[in-house]
Motif scaffolding. Structure first.
Motif, PDB file in Angstrom:
ATOM      1  N   VAL A 194      -1.640  53.494  44.029  1.00 39.80           N
ATOM      2  CA  VAL A 194      -1.549  52.411  45.006  1.00 39.80           C
ATOM      3  C   VAL A 194      -0.672  51.316  44.423  1.00 39.80           C
ATOM      4  CG1 VAL A 194      -2.816  50.662  46.322  1.00 39.80           C
ATOM      5  CG2 VAL A 194      -3.830  52.928  45.972  1.00 39.80           C
ATOM      6  N   GLY A 195       0.338  50.917  45.154  1.00 41.89           N
ATOM      7  CA  GLY A 195       1.207  49.836  44.691  1.00 41.89           C
ATOM      8  C   GLY A 195       2.512  49.828  45.469  1.00 41.89           C
ATOM      9  N   ARG A 196       3.178  48.685  45.490  1.00 42.37           N
ATOM     10  CA  ARG A 196       4.441  48.580  46.214  1.00 42.37           C
ATOM     11  C   ARG A 196       5.461  49.586  45.674  1.00 42.37           C
ATOM     12  NH1 ARG A 196       7.082  43.417  45.596  1.00 42.37           N
ATOM     13  NH2 ARG A 196       6.165  43.454  43.508  1.00 42.37           N
ATOM     14  N   ARG A 197       6.320  50.069  46.572  1.00 40.23           N
ATOM     15  CA  ARG A 197       7.328  51.038  46.175  1.00 40.23           C
ATOM     16  C   ARG A 197       8.537  50.291  45.626  1.00 40.23           C
ATOM     17  NH1 ARG A 197       8.183  55.375  50.750  1.00 40.23           N
ATOM     18  NH2 ARG A 197       6.054  54.688  51.204  1.00 40.23           N
ATOM     19  N   VAL A 198       8.388  49.803  44.384  1.00 38.79           N
ATOM     20  CA  VAL A 198       9.463  49.068  43.714  1.00 38.79           C
ATOM     21  C   VAL A 198       9.712  49.703  42.347  1.00 38.79           C
ATOM     22  CG1 VAL A 198       9.038  46.898  44.935  1.00 38.79           C
ATOM     23  CG2 VAL A 198       7.804  47.372  42.812  1.00 38.79           C
ATOM     24  N   THR A 228       3.729  49.917  50.467  1.00 39.61           N
ATOM     25  CA  THR A 228       4.855  49.662  51.360  1.00 39.61           C
ATOM     26  C   THR A 228       6.184  49.785  50.626  1.00 39.61           C
ATOM     27  OG1 THR A 228       4.667  47.297  50.895  1.00 39.61           O
ATOM     28  CG2 THR A 228       3.543  48.121  52.852  1.00 39.61           C
ATOM     29  N   LYS A 229       7.158  50.301  51.339  1.00 42.63           N
ATOM     30  CA  LYS A 229       8.521  50.312  50.805  1.00 42.63           C
ATOM     31  C   LYS A 229       9.206  49.025  51.228  1.00 42.63           C
ATOM     32  CE  LYS A 229      10.217  52.964  54.781  1.00 42.63           C
ATOM     33  NZ  LYS A 229      10.833  54.225  55.229  1.00 42.63           N
ATOM     34  N   ASP A 230      10.162  48.578  50.429  1.00 44.80           N
ATOM     35  CA  ASP A 230      10.864  47.336  50.706  1.00 44.80           C
ATOM     36  C   ASP A 230      12.254  47.653  51.253  1.00 44.80           C
ATOM     37  OD1 ASP A 230      12.622  44.888  50.019  1.00 44.80           O
ATOM     38  OD2 ASP A 230      10.581  44.167  49.713  1.00 44.80           O
ATOM     39  N   ALA A 231      12.624  46.988  52.361  1.00 44.87           N
ATOM     40  CA  ALA A 231      13.924  47.244  52.982  1.00 44.87           C
ATOM     41  C   ALA A 231      15.067  46.956  52.019  1.00 44.87           C
ATOM     42  CB  ALA A 231      14.065  46.392  54.248  1.00 44.87           C
ATOM     43  N   GLY A 232      14.831  46.031  51.083  1.00 40.40           N
ATOM     44  CA  GLY A 232      15.880  45.681  50.132  1.00 40.40           C
ATOM     45  C   GLY A 232      16.057  46.694  49.021  1.00 40.40           C
ATOM     46  N   LEU A 233      15.142  47.679  48.963  1.00 40.24           N
ATOM     47  CA  LEU A 233      15.239  48.706  47.919  1.00 40.24           C
ATOM     48  C   LEU A 233      15.343  50.088  48.547  1.00 40.24           C
ATOM     49  CD1 LEU A 233      12.544  47.293  45.457  1.00 40.24           C
ATOM     50  CD2 LEU A 233      15.038  47.219  45.176  1.00 40.24           C
ATOM     51  N   ALA A 234      16.158  50.171  49.593  1.00 39.94           N
ATOM     52  CA  ALA A 234      16.316  51.437  50.318  1.00 39.94           C
ATOM     53  C   ALA A 234      16.841  52.541  49.403  1.00 39.94           C
ATOM     54  CB  ALA A 234      17.253  51.241  51.508  1.00 39.94           C
ATOM     55  N   LYS A 235      17.737  52.189  48.487  1.00 40.59           N
ATOM     56  CA  LYS A 235      18.309  53.181  47.577  1.00 40.59           C
ATOM     57  C   LYS A 235      17.226  53.794  46.694  1.00 40.59           C
ATOM     58  CE  LYS A 235      21.559  53.649  43.725  1.00 40.59           C
ATOM     59  NZ  LYS A 235      22.504  52.945  42.811  1.00 40.59           N
ATOM     60  N   TYR A 236      16.309  52.961  46.213  1.00 42.86           N
ATOM     61  CA  TYR A 236      15.224  53.461  45.364  1.00 42.86           C
ATOM     62  C   TYR A 236      14.330  54.421  46.148  1.00 42.86           C
ATOM     63  CZ  TYR A 236      11.056  53.423  42.363  1.00 42.86           C
ATOM     64  OH  TYR A 236       9.998  53.792  41.571  1.00 42.86           O
ATOM     65  N   ASN A 237      14.008  54.059  47.377  1.00 41.22           N
ATOM     66  CA  ASN A 237      13.162  54.922  48.192  1.00 41.22           C
ATOM     67  C   ASN A 237      13.847  56.257  48.482  1.00 41.22           C
ATOM     68  OD1 ASN A 237      10.656  55.158  49.872  1.00 41.22           O
ATOM     69  ND2 ASN A 237      12.168  55.415  51.486  1.00 41.22           N
ATOM     70  N   GLU A 238      15.166  56.216  48.736  1.00 41.95           N
ATOM     71  CA  GLU A 238      15.912  57.451  48.976  1.00 41.95           C
ATOM     72  C   GLU A 238      15.904  58.343  47.737  1.00 41.95           C
ATOM     73  OE1 GLU A 238      19.731  56.053  50.119  1.00 41.95           O
ATOM     74  OE2 GLU A 238      19.047  55.275  52.065  1.00 41.95           O
TER      75      GLU A 238
END
Length: 817
Positions: A194-198, A228-238
């Motif tokens: 559990v934790g932000r997707r950063v 939650t994923k952050d819109a500013g870290l789209a590259k990391y999520n991809e």
């Protein structure tokens, strides 16, 4: 500073977010400060927490408060924020505390988001400047203290204080049934993070470990990544999604972007293990949440994680994926390991991070600083010394404690409190102690200090409720309390409002009051005030009803704590004498008055506010007041007698839907003037409630010479009608229909009933009669308590009015009740 407050406290935070560790920390500090007697404000430029609105004020007021030497400032530092930083740097108060939350190194975000890089770099750089503006420092982990020492802070100025958390929310929240079912019906090993997707949270390591497990053992494993994923870290999520595909584990990993809290509770309580490979944490709150819920933890032993993890769980000091896979396999195959780790972790967290200890240590810390840097009038107990002029004053200091308060509140008991506070303020120094809630769901909506300019006759101290009402928990708690499976204090906590800060304030500052009066027996304030037994005279205005709650085990003990009782009717008094050991308590049967500007005779001129004729209901529109029964009765009546008669409702609906019927009119919440006009024009005012100790709306009707209609199921309202001759009663639909038909066909009867009700009201319930009686009762109870405790030798007057003491209209003979 008003004598009811020790001083001002201001909390500054760049952001206050729901479910966020910093947000919980801010709220916990604010609650602890206000309970300790500090008038506390919170200011944040960015917030999503609805409760924030009750704590805040304008930036101009905050800036002015920070120029006062005695104000305590707590600055929460995690990222750069120009406005809050400028407020800190311009502050002139003596105590300026930094609560340091750690700033993530910017290197984690390089190549992903330059704004994040810039903000983190600024946050770390500005720390060196901000520490120079602070006098003292609080850290939630010893790891965080390193950053402050590197910034030049003297270690002797740094104090460790764990996070204020809300772990008890995991106990009171029902798990999401769909999530539970999905987990239970899947036989694989359930691994949770559990934790932000950063970037710093180590998600890629988690994926590699799952792949390694599949390679070494089998594919009966699934990783739940909740955050939650952050819109500013789209590259990391991809990259995470791409790596999942590359490792061929798409069937073994589930990403959850947004999850409800009850789903998160279900994950913590039904997964098999919590896995954390974060590369940078100042602490790591999800680890203690997992342990609290009995979920074993395997974690990378790095940065601030060890302090959260504790000694009972599995730690690994490298990122060797095979080692993690081995430990996951042990959880899967080794009998009893999962259970023993879960039990040990749960006990460890409760011992290491007790919220009670955190509050106590925080209060001691603030008290010590306040004593050192501020007034010397602070006692060892932390309470400001009462001035000699106050002690010499002949005016008693009286606290009225009630669950809701304000002109916007619709409720008989709450109206009683306000009306008596307004009138007794000319005799006593009145302080109303209440919550920020206006409705019975305990949602905080009233700013804490809104009342200061509204009515100078009395003071109001408000405390925010901890939780909104959970009706399922309340119903379950009532069943358990009736079986003595939980005690009365636990039942009241389920009913609410849960306001432990109110209880703490009363316990710490009871010597600021000469008498404490609790209003209503059903809510937590009844128990909070009862804790003061023996410390200050206690009076209860209970509003007892003959209902199942009145018979709960433990209610007798609560009632025994009070020296005096104020009843509204003889029916209520007789019920209390039967149920509770209060034979030695002082008692008075009183009732209440209304706004006497409304007293008068019925207007002869009809207004077109609503098409006449109509009957009117005034009050909370809810099943607890039997309004659903009124709807059924009226709809059946209209089916049998299709004439012009309408039902007009005044009040807010609660847990009920108003029928879409052409002859049912909802007027909503109206002004007192409009309410008087509507009652004045009504054929009859109807009160269908089965559970009343006294009905204020009956007096409002009689003040306008309007007759009333009540149910025989309620002894109190039936008694009011019997004594007054001011209305009719019904026990079933046939009676209800007969009464409405009789009143419509016999205007003289309606007129006679209204006039007799009016005469009864004038004879018994004018303020010129009520105020002196309650004033004398409070004063004499105070003298009696002093004498009983050896502080003054005096006796209390006896209050033993019989029903015959009330004046009944001379013409009351043989009317059909």
């Amino acid at each position: 500073m008003d004598s009811m407050w020790r001083g001002h406290a201001v909390i500054l935070t760049p952001a206050w977010l729901r479910g966020d560790g910093v947000g919980h920390d801010v709220e916990g500090m604010a609650r602890a400060l206000i309970a300790d007697g500090f008038k506390t404000y919170v200011y944040s430029p960015y917030h999503t927490e609805k409760d924030y609105e009750i704590w805040t004020t304008s930036v101009e007021t905050i800036r002015a408060l920070l120029q006062l030497e005695d104000t305590i400032l707590i600055y929460h530092h995690s990222v750069g924020a120009d406005l809050t930083e400028s407020l800190l740097l311009s502050a002139r108060c003596k105590t300026r505390i930094m609560r340091y939350h750690n700033v993530t190194p910017p290197a984690f975000f390089e190549g992903y988001n330059e704004d994040w890089v810039r903000n983190c770099a600024t946050g770390r750089r500005v720390t060196y400047e901000l520490v120079k503006a602070c006098t003292d420092f609080l850290v939630p982990s010893y790891y965080d203290a390193r950053d402050l020492i590197n910034a030049g802070v003297n270690p002797s100025k740094i104090t460790y204080l764990p996070y204020f958390h809300k772990l008890d929310d995991f106990d009171r929240t029902t798990e999401n049934s769909e999530t539970v079912s999905r987990l239970k019906n899947d036989s694989r090993l359930h691994v949770l993070f559990v934790g932000r997707r950063v970037n710093n949270k180590g998600h890629k390591h988690l994926l590699e470990i799952i792949a390694k497990y599949c390679e070494m053992y089998d594919r009966d494993i699934v990783l739940h990544i909740v955050g939650t994923k952050d819109a500013g870290l789209a590259k990391y999520n991809e990259e995470l999604l791409s790596l999942t595909n590359e490792l061929n584990i798409t069937e073994n990993v589930i990403f959850y972007d947004k999850s409800s809290f009850d789903s998160i509770v279900a994950f913590y309580k039904n997964c098999d293990v919590f896995l954390c490979t974060s590369e940078h944490e100042g602490f790591c709150i999800p680890i203690i949440e997992a342990e609290y819920c009995g979920l074993p933890v395997i974690a990378y032993y790095y940065t601030g994680v060890p302090e959260a993890l504790g000694p009972t769980q599995i730690s690994i000091d490298t990122l060797n994926y095979a080692k993690y896979a081995v430990e996951l396999r042990r959880i899967r195959t080794e009998s009893g390991l999962k259970e023993s780790l879960g039990e040990a972790g749960s006990q460890s967290v409760r011992e290491r991070f007790s919220i009670e200890d955190t509050i106590q240590n925080f209060n001691q810390y603030i008290g010590k600083l306040f004593t050192q840097k501020h007034h010397s009038t602070v006692l060892n107990s932390g309470v400001v010394t009462t001035s000699k002029s106050s002690l010499a004053s002949k005016r008693l200091r009286v606290a009225f404690v009630v669950q809701r308060f304000g002109k916007q509140v619709s409720g008989g008991a709450e109206t009683f409190v306000r009306l008596f506070a307004e009138r007794l303020s000319s005799i006593f120094d009145i302080t109303v102690v209440s919550t920020s809630s206006l409705t019975m769901d305990w949602e905080n909506s009233v700013p804490l200090y809104e009342d200061e300019a509204s009515d100078p006759r009395y003071k109001v101290i408000r405390f925010p409720a901890r939780h909104k009402r959970d009706w399922e928990a309340f119903s379950a708690g009532t069943v358990k309390a009736a079986k003595s499976e939980i005690d009365i204090s636990e039942w009241m906590a389920s009913h609410g409002p849960q306001v432990p800060e109110m209880a703490t304030y009363l316990m710490k500052h009871h010597d600021q009051f000469d008498v404490v009066v609790n209003w209503t027996y059903l809510f937590s304030n009844m128990e909070y005030v009862a804790r003061l037994s023996g410390k200050v005279p206690l009076i209860c205005v209970p509003f007892f009803h003959d209902e199942n709650f009145a018979y709960l085990p433990g209610m007798q003990d609560l009632c025994a704590a009070y020296e005096g009782f104020v009843f509204q009717t003889d029916a209520e008094r007789n019920l209390a004498d039967q149920l509770y050991p209060i034979e030695n308590a002082q008692k008075i049967t009183l009732g209440c008055g209304i706004n006497e500007d409304s007293v008068g005779t019925r207007s002869l001129e009809r207004q077109d506010r609503f098409p006449w004729p109509y009957i009117v209901y005034v009050g909370r529109i809810e099943p607890a007041k039997a309004v659903d029964e009124l709807f059924r009765l009226f709809e059946k009546y209209k089916a049998d007698f299709p004439g012009d008669l309408k039902l007009v409702l005044i009040g807010k609906p609660f847990q009920i839907e108003i029928p879409k019927h052409p002859d049912i009119v909802h007027a909503g919440f109206v002004s007192d003037e409009d309410k008087q006009i509507i009652i004045d024009q009504a054929l009859v005012l109807v009160n269908p409630s089965h559970f009343e100790s006294f009905s204020l709306v009956l007096l409002e009707a009689w003040a306008m010479s309007c007759p009333v209609l009540v149910t025989t199921s309620c002894n109190a309202t039936s008694e009011q009608v019997r004594k007054s001759g001011g209305g009719l009663v019904f026990s079933n639909y046939r009676d209800f229909a007969w009464c409405l038909n009789m009143l419509q066909s016999n205007p003289e009867l309606a007129k006679t009933l209204g006039e007799e009700g009016h005469e009864y009201y004038v004879q018994n319930y004018l303020w010129s009669e009520l105020t002196p009686r309650l004033s004398a009762f409070i004063s004499d109870t105070h003298r009696y308590w002093l004498g009983k405790n050896g502080q003054e030798s005096t006796s209390l007057l006896e209050y033993n009015e019989s029903p015959d003491d009330e004046v009944m209209p001379p013409s009351r003979k043989g009317l059909p009740i």
